[in-house]
Design an enzyme around this catalytic site. Structure first.
Site, PDB file in Angstrom:
ATOM      1  N   SER A   1       0.808  -1.218   0.000  1.00 45.38           N
ATOM      2  CA  SER A   1       0.000   0.000   0.000  1.00 45.38           C
ATOM      3  C   SER A   1       0.837   1.262   0.000  1.00 45.38           C
ATOM      4  O   SER A   1       0.564   2.220   0.722  1.00 45.38           O
ATOM      5  CB  SER A   1      -0.966   0.015   1.196  1.00 45.38           C
ATOM      6  OG  SER A   1      -1.889  -1.025   1.085  1.00 45.38           O
TER       7      SER A   1
ATOM      8  N   ALA B   1      -1.457   4.171  -0.815  1.00 39.15           N
ATOM      9  CA  ALA B   1      -2.167   4.757   0.319  1.00 39.15           C
ATOM     10  C   ALA B   1      -1.219   5.528   1.215  1.00 39.15           C
ATOM     11  O   ALA B   1      -1.553   6.611   1.720  1.00 39.15           O
ATOM     12  CB  ALA B   1      -2.870   3.651   1.120  1.00 39.15           C
TER      13      ALA B   1
ATOM     14  N   ASP C   1      -6.375  -0.217   3.824  1.00 35.30           N
ATOM     15  CA  ASP C   1      -4.980   0.221   3.740  1.00 35.30           C
ATOM     16  C   ASP C   1      -4.739   1.517   4.501  1.00 35.30           C
ATOM     17  O   ASP C   1      -3.854   1.608   5.368  1.00 35.30           O
ATOM     18  CB  ASP C   1      -4.560   0.384   2.281  1.00 35.30           C
ATOM     19  CG  ASP C   1      -4.649  -0.913   1.505  1.00 35.30           C
ATOM     20  OD1 ASP C   1      -4.666  -1.983   2.146  1.00 35.30           O
ATOM     21  OD2 ASP C   1      -4.712  -0.857   0.270  1.00 35.30           O
TER      22      ASP C   1
END
Length: 415
Positions: A133, A136, A179
């Site tokens: 991630s 994110a 995430d």
């Protein structure tokens, strides 16, 4: 969990010096946003100008914070052009989309920004497009940087929603909030347990792990991150969004069969007993998607119990079962990732392993006995180079298998 390699004083000084040179300020005036990568053992599936450079990618991003941002494909559909001299998004470096997305998310909720930022974005080498991630993490970093520069007080819950807007609306990815929640809410040494439907969460610290004994032997853990060398952004991979659609279709069939056709077709709206009664009505592909969802939900609850009581061996078995279901039922992964997953399972001291993230590229993760972490990392590096020599040759040796610990959530330091 948030997994981080805390920046050393030397690294912080280097970053501050670089940004100071870019902005004409002193190093003491530079603020640093730390946004960790996300480790998910169970429950799978940053003045009015912004000037940014990346330590990993080429190019420089420039745009104004009073410039209205539009979601993916808006410009193509409407023929819009920028009249204020800023670079059009489709002509600039691709990594800049997340900074524009952060501004879009803040603007979409009525926020008016007057102060821009001059900054350098830097991640751990080799961990971009890794299934940890990083998208994110970088989105949250931009949000925190813009909010801090504009003296905005924003809660973690609000930033979870802002990052969802970056990914879902601005970039067009059909993912959820796991995430960004893990990145913003996690704390060192804790498991973050979250219901993504209600958005309620709690931090679970294992009661017995610090004095944990398994068969009379003291046990502690490390986290291994093993890179496959496969890199492809989720926004360019139709497999991710297709599986989300398949889960919705499975939910629709089950809800219709139970007399609830007007309920939003998501599997979390289907009770387990309804699934058991009506699962024979699902065609094979949809049946496999639903089986992964319901079995994974059960693994999350069992994993919570195992973690709370410090039973790393049981926690690891559940992680491995999650990985197997991702392969067999959710049907993600590919030969290199599966080879890496299975190499981790053969490594000494490994409690359990699975894909990290969606399973279409990037890393596999494993929980490993701390005393065997180095041995396990060396084993996996050697085995994977035998199984996938071409991909393994593209991975920087220092990034092939990382030994990590859980860390604190995203935050601003240097105020």
């Amino acid at each position: 969990m948030g997994a981080c390699s805390w920046p050393s004083e030397a690294e912080l000084k280097e970053l501050r010096d670089m940004v100071a040179e870019m902005s004409g300020r002193t190093p003491q005036e530079v603020r640093v946003v730390v946004s960790p990568y996300r480790i998910c053992p169970l429950g799978a599936h940053v003045d009015h100008q912004v000037v940014l450079r990346s330590a990993q990618f080429e190019g420089e991003l420039r745009f104004r914070v009073d410039e209205t941002q539009h979601p993916k494909n808006y410009g193509k559909e409407n023929g819009t052009v920028n009249s204020n001299g800023s670079v059009k998004p489709e002509q600039e470096c691709g990594w800049g989309r997340y900074a524009r997305g952060a501004l879009y998310a803040l603007q979409s909720k009525g926020n008016v920004l007057n102060q821009g930022i001059i900054g350098l974005i830097s991640g751990s080498m080799g961990l971009d497009s890794s299934g940890l991630s990083s998208s994110a993490a970088v989105g949250i970093a931009y949000l925190l940087a813009l909010e801090n520069a504009n003296d905005m007080s924003v809660s973690p819950t609000e930033n979870i929603e802002y990052d969802r807007l970056i990914e879902n609306e601005y970039l067009g990815l059909s993912n959820g909030i796991l995430d960004q929640s893990a990145i913003l809410l996690s704390r060192r040494g804790c498991l973050t347990f979250m219901d993504c439907k209600t958005k309620e969460h709690k931090l679970i610290r294992p009661q017995n792990l610090q004095v944990g004994y398994i068969n009379g032997v003291h046990k502690s853990y490390k986290i291994l991150l093993a890179s496959s060398g496969l890199k492809q952004a989720l926004t360019s991979n139709s497999g991710y969004n297709r599986r989300v659609a398949e889960c919705r279709e499975a939910a629709r069939v089950l809800l219709n069969a139970s007399g609830r056709p007007d309920v939003d077709p998501i599997l979390s709206n289907v009770e387990p007993h309804v699934y058991e009664v009506h699962k024979d009505k699902l065609e094979p592909v949809l049946a496999r998607r639903a089986e992964h969802y319901f079995s994974e939900t059960m693994r999350v609850m069992k994993g919570l119990e195992a973690w709370t009581s410090g039973r790393l061996d049981e926690f690891g078995r559940l992680i491995t079962a999650s990985g197997r279901s991702s392969i067999e039922n959710y049907e993600c992964g590919c030969k290199p990732l599966i080879d890496l997953y299975e190499a981790l399972l053969r490594a000494p001291g490994v409690y359990g392993a699975r894909f990290s993230g969606a399973g279409f590229r990037g890393c596999c993760l494993a929980f490993v006995d701390a005393e065997h972490a180095s041995e396990a990392a060396s084993f996996v590096k050697t085995e994977y180079s035998k199984l996938q020599p071409e991909l393994a040759s593209k991975i920087a040796p220092e990034a092939a298998v990382l030994i990590c610990e859980s860390g604190e959530g995203a935050r601003v330091i240097g105020d």
